[in-house]
Design an enzyme around this catalytic site. Structure first.
Site, PDB file in Angstrom:
ATOM      1  N   HIS A  91      31.837  10.840  56.369  1.00 10.94           N
ATOM      2  CA  HIS A  91      31.766   9.652  55.528  1.00 10.94           C
ATOM      3  C   HIS A  91      30.319  10.168  54.820  1.00 10.94           C
ATOM      4  CE1 HIS A  91      30.080   5.913  54.166  1.00 10.94           C
ATOM      5  NE2 HIS A  91      29.296   5.532  54.942  1.00 10.94           N
TER       6      HIS A  91
ATOM      7  N   HIS B 160      28.542   2.287  47.651  1.00 13.52           N
ATOM      8  CA  HIS B 160      28.263   2.839  49.034  1.00 13.52           C
ATOM      9  C   HIS B 160      28.673   4.260  49.245  1.00 13.52           C
ATOM     10  CE1 HIS B 160      29.018   1.700  53.592  1.00 13.52           C
ATOM     11  NE2 HIS B 160      28.600   2.998  53.454  1.00 13.52           N
TER      12      HIS B 160
ATOM     13  N   GLU C  67      40.505  22.219  38.370  1.00 16.43           N
ATOM     14  CA  GLU C  67      40.978  23.548  39.274  1.00 16.43           C
ATOM     15  C   GLU C  67      40.440  23.085  40.661  1.00 16.43           C
ATOM     16  OE1 GLU C  67      42.444  25.992  38.588  1.00 16.43           O
ATOM     17  OE2 GLU C  67      42.284  27.324  40.610  1.00 16.43           O
TER      18      GLU C  67
ATOM     19  N   HIS D 248      27.062   9.269  51.695  1.00 17.76           N
ATOM     20  CA  HIS D 248      26.560   8.447  50.611  1.00 17.76           C
ATOM     21  C   HIS D 248      26.115   9.032  49.615  1.00 17.76           C
ATOM     22  CE1 HIS D 248      25.218   5.073  54.005  1.00 17.76           C
ATOM     23  NE2 HIS D 248      26.617   5.378  53.872  1.00 17.76           N
TER      24      HIS D 248
ATOM     25  N   CYS E 209      30.548   3.636  61.834  1.00 18.60           N
ATOM     26  CA  CYS E 209      31.689   4.018  61.076  1.00 18.60           C
ATOM     27  C   CYS E 209      32.877   4.302  62.069  1.00 18.60           C
ATOM     28  CB  CYS E 209      31.289   5.267  60.383  1.00 18.60           C
ATOM     29  SG  CYS E 209      29.901   5.154  59.492  1.00 18.60           S
TER      30      CYS E 209
HETATM   31  C1  LIG Z   1      20.952   3.245  55.375  1.00 15.31           C
HETATM   32  S1  LIG Z   1      22.655   3.246  56.196  1.00 15.31           S
HETATM   33  C2  LIG Z   1      23.558   1.711  56.178  1.00 15.31           C
HETATM   34  C3  LIG Z   1      24.689   1.854  56.982  1.00 15.31           C
HETATM   35  C4  LIG Z   1      25.833   2.626  56.709  1.00 15.31           C
HETATM   36  O1  LIG Z   1      26.298   2.806  55.546  1.00 15.31           O
HETATM   37  C5  LIG Z   1      26.166   3.611  57.603  1.00 15.31           C
HETATM   38  O2  LIG Z   1      26.813   4.466  57.000  1.00 15.31           O
HETATM   39  C6  LIG Z   1      25.735   3.714  59.027  1.00 15.31           C
HETATM   40  O3  LIG Z   1      26.383   4.777  59.728  1.00 15.31           O
HETATM   41  P1  LIG Z   1      25.759   4.806  61.094  1.00 15.31           P
HETATM   42  O4  LIG Z   1      26.802   6.127  61.721  1.00 15.31           O
HETATM   43  O5  LIG Z   1      24.200   5.329  61.209  1.00 15.31           O
HETATM   44  O6  LIG Z   1      25.963   3.677  61.859  1.00 15.31           O
HETATM   45 ZN   LIG Z   2      27.876   4.127  55.135  1.00 12.06          ZN
END
Ligand SMILES: CSCCC(=O)C(=O)COP(=O)(O)O
Ligand SMILES: [Zn+2]
Length: 310
Positions: free
Chosen positions: A188, A270, A214, A190, A170
């Site tokens: 970030h 994602h 709110e 998921h 990332c």
């Molecule tokens: C199952 S994680 C797939 C890769 C991804 O979406 C991600 O955010 C990877 O982040 P990382 O910091 O592990 O490189």
């Molecule tokens: Zn990711």
């Protein structure tokens, strides 16, 4: 996948990581694991440069893009070993544990990067984020010789002793937040709320819009400006996912240019990238947004409009 040890640092651990105590820098002078850095673009680290005893280029399987080698890892351990619980190298592991419990960074994905002045702190890639320790943190100079885009060289200040670790995929996406919004932190997740929302909105939806909630008041214009008001409409662009995380970089940057007021970028199927002036603001905004994403998924399922108060 590199094996991240338990935070308890049990003496019976079978981890392949060096079981380094958190606040005691390693003292074995015979330990000669090379620290690989390119310090030529970080004048602030002139001291570190004077500690370079030998500058020999060696092939590094895990980081072929890195050019210079310092032969003493311990010299820069102070970048990640601190008694201050709010030091970024302590905060990233703590926040990842919290985010894991929320389902935001499970299965190794997702994470947080913190920028403090000219230092950017990053977790390793592809590891159990809830089990990382301060000594696993990468430190990069914010002033890079080139933007750390997919496949490009990264200038490093500190690489964890455990070879084979690579900085988060990332990284260039976090960099978008740091360079385009002057953010101090970027998260970030998921989160399933974010992912389900992108599915419910459908393939044609270029953005998510919501008003009259709110929790909108906890979100800042552009992620770093004034907070939104109850009657303002929050709008977050949605970009398409790519095969590799780093390949999202250009799409995210383009969306940030097109939507300067957006506090986050949703990635279809994602997750989401959220940033803020500080890690505290990035965290609270990520919480407000996750609440709103969850609320929106429920409202869409109930056929309730997301904008307006009808
Ligand atoms: C199952 S994680 C797939 C890769 C991804 O979406 C991600 O955010 C990877 O982040 P990382 O910091 O592990 O490189
Ligand atoms: Zn990711």
């Amino acid at each position: 996948m590199p094996n991240i040890p338990p935070t308890s640092q049990s003496s019976t651990s079978t981890s392949s990581f060096p079981d380094t105590p958190l606040r005691t820098p390693p003292s074995d002078p015979s330990s000669s694991s090379p620290l690989i850095v390119d310090v030529s673009h970080a004048p602030v680290f002139a001291d570190a440069i004077t500690q370079v005893k030998e500058e020999t280029e060696v092939p590094v399987a895990s980081a072929p893009h890195i050019t210079a080698v310092v032969d003493s890892l311990e010299d820069l351990e102070h970048l990640v070993l601190s008694d201050d619980p709010e030091h970024p190298a302590n905060m990233i592991p703590e926040l990842c544990r919290e985010f894991y419990k929320l389902g935001w960074v499970t299965g190794t994905g997702g994470g947080i990067s913190i920028r403090l002045n000219d230092h950017v702190f990053l977790a390793p890639s592809g590891v159990q984020k809830e089990r990382i320790l301060p000594e696993h943190i990468f430190v990069l100079p914010f002033s890079q010789s080139s933007i750390p885009r997919p496949g490009s060289k990264r200038d490093m200040l500190r690489i964890p002793k455990k070879l084979g670790l690579k900085e988060s995929a990332c990284t260039p996406l976090f960099w978008n937040a740091f360079t385009m919004r002057n953010a101090g932190a970027c998260i970030h997740t998921h989160s399933q709320h974010a992912v389900l929302l992108t599915l419910l909105l459908g393939k044609k939806a270029e953005s998510f819009k919501m008003s009259h909630q709110e929790m909108i008041k906890g979100v800042r214009i552009g992620g770093v400006g004034k907070t939104l008001r109850f009657f303002d409409t929050l709008e977050i662009p949605i970009i398409e996912n790519t095969a590799d995380e780093e390949d999202l970089t250009d799409g995210m940057a383009e969306a940030m240019r097109k939507y300067p007021d957006a506090p986050a970028i949703l990635v279809r199927r994602h997750g989401v990238y959220v940033w803020g002036n500080t890690w505290e603001q990035a965290k609270t905004q990520a919480e407000c947004l996750d609440y709103l994403f969850e609320m929106a998924t429920k409202m869409l399922s109930l056929h309730l409009p997301l904008v307006g108060d009808n």
